[in-house]
Design an enzyme around this catalytic site. Structure first.
Site: not given
Ligand code: 9MR
Length: 338
Positions: A157, A199, A236, A265, A267
């Site tokens: 990101e 990513n 997402h 990721e 969904d």
């Molecule tokens: O699913 C993840 C969640 O449990 C955490 O609280 C959050 C913060 O670290 O990150 C979520 O996963 C993210 C991923 O690492 C990067 N892309 C977005 C995802 C959803 O927020």
């Protein structure tokens, strides 16, 4: 439908009579799980996992049965792996890797550098001190898991949303534009066999400035020999960020740069037939692009999701397969259609 069924019956009886040789297409039954169905088309199917859930037998029963690859949702992030400068903490991530290895599953590493989930000591640094700490982190973490992670999200990101096509402002970015390539070089040196991915989210729509900016960076890296092997499209999808009509073209654009693409990721917010159809379109797009090598959904059951109220996954809170599951399984079993 009826026609192809009767043709396959005739084919099967000719094979049984020894008139035709057994071909893999006839011999291979449809995959009964997501992993098996994806494998038929040469793809993997994975899930984001959380270490504390490995103690829940209802969770692991689905995970171990359906998925071939796991991505730790949080356990490899900066705050988890280096909470104190120079003191690394790998317990929860190691537990996920061990769980996977004991069951013949592979691991996607997520993520070496991300502006979010930074420990406070790192967020307080700047300039050369910060750059050194970032690269040391990449080196130490990639070296710890060397040979055990099939692909790393080296950087997550790093681009801004909106129409600017610019890098996202962050303390990392303020150390200089070359921080991303420096991270990829450090990761390659620490684990030469891992595939190295960039990513991001909201890079699924080809027309968007952010997608094009990432594409330009990957093209530049390939031209200059910066070691990058893959692009992860988080995928997402929501009502305001739906599966774009040009999703397959986006995947193809990245793949044409000579890198793999992975949906990292996935969904999809929603329910019922609409959600199932969205999932079907996503899987079809990946299968249509040779270098789209695999799909990871971001959790197992809806109740495991980071946005559980959007019910975005393939199993409901009771672990029951949803229409979206059946759509994905069926689409994977149909394989790449040209
Ligand atoms: O699913 C993840 C969640 O449990 C955490 O609280 C959050 C913060 O670290 O990150 C979520 O996963 C993210 C991923 O690492 C990067 N892309 C977005 C995802 C959803 O927020």
């Amino acid at each position: 439908m009826r026609k192809s069924w009767s043709i396959s019956l005739v084919t099967a009886s000719l094979v049984a009579a020894g008139v035709l040789p057994v071909s893999p297409a006839v011999a291979a039954p449809p995959g009964a799980t997501l992993a098996a169905a994806a494998e038929r088309g040469g793809r993997y199917f994975g899930a984001g996992v959380q270490s504390y859930k490995l103690a829940d037998p209802a969770y692991t029963a689905i995970l171990d049965r359906e998925f071939a690859v796991v991505t730790p949702e949080n356990e490899m992030k900066l705050d988890a792996t280096e909470p104190v400068r120079g003191r690394f903490s790998f317990g929860p991530a190691d537990r996920i890797v061990a769980h996977a290895e004991q069951r013949g599953m592979r691991v996607r590493g997520h993520t070496l550098l991300w502006h979010s989930a930074q420990p406070s000591w790192l967020a307080a640094l700047q300039g050369t001190a910060l750059r050194d700490a970032m690269l040391n982190h990449v080196t130490q973490v990639a070296a710890h898991f060397r040979g055990r992670v099939q692909a790393w999200d080296v950087v997550n990101e790093a681009f801004a949303d909106g129409t600017s096509g610019a890098r996202r402002d962050s303390n990392f970015q303020r150390t200089g534009d070359d921080w991303i390539e420096a991270a990829f070089r450090a990761a390659r040196a620490a684990d030469p066999d891992a595939k190295l991915c960039y990513n991001d989210y909201n890079i699924e729509n080809r027309a968007h400035a952010k997608t094009q900016a990432v594409h330009r960076m990957v093209r530049d890296f390939r031209q200059r020999g910066v070691p990058i092997d893959c692009v992860g499209l988080q995928s997402h999808f929501t009502a305001t960020h739906p599966v774009p009509a040009d999703f397959e073209a986006t995947l193809r654009d990245f793949a044409d740069l000579g890198v793999e693409v992975q949906l990292t990721e996935l969904d999809v917010e929603g329910s019922g037939a609409t959600q199932a159809e969205d999932y079907r379109r996503v899987v079809r797009a990946c299968l249509a692009v040779d270098r789209c090598t695999g799909i990871t959904v971001w959790g197992v059951r809806d109740s495991d999701s980071w946005r559980s109220s959007a019910t975005p996954l393939l199993f409901d809170a009771n672990g029951v397969k949803k229409p979206a599951y059946t759509a994905v399984l069926d689409t994977l079993n149909r394989g790449p259609c040209r």
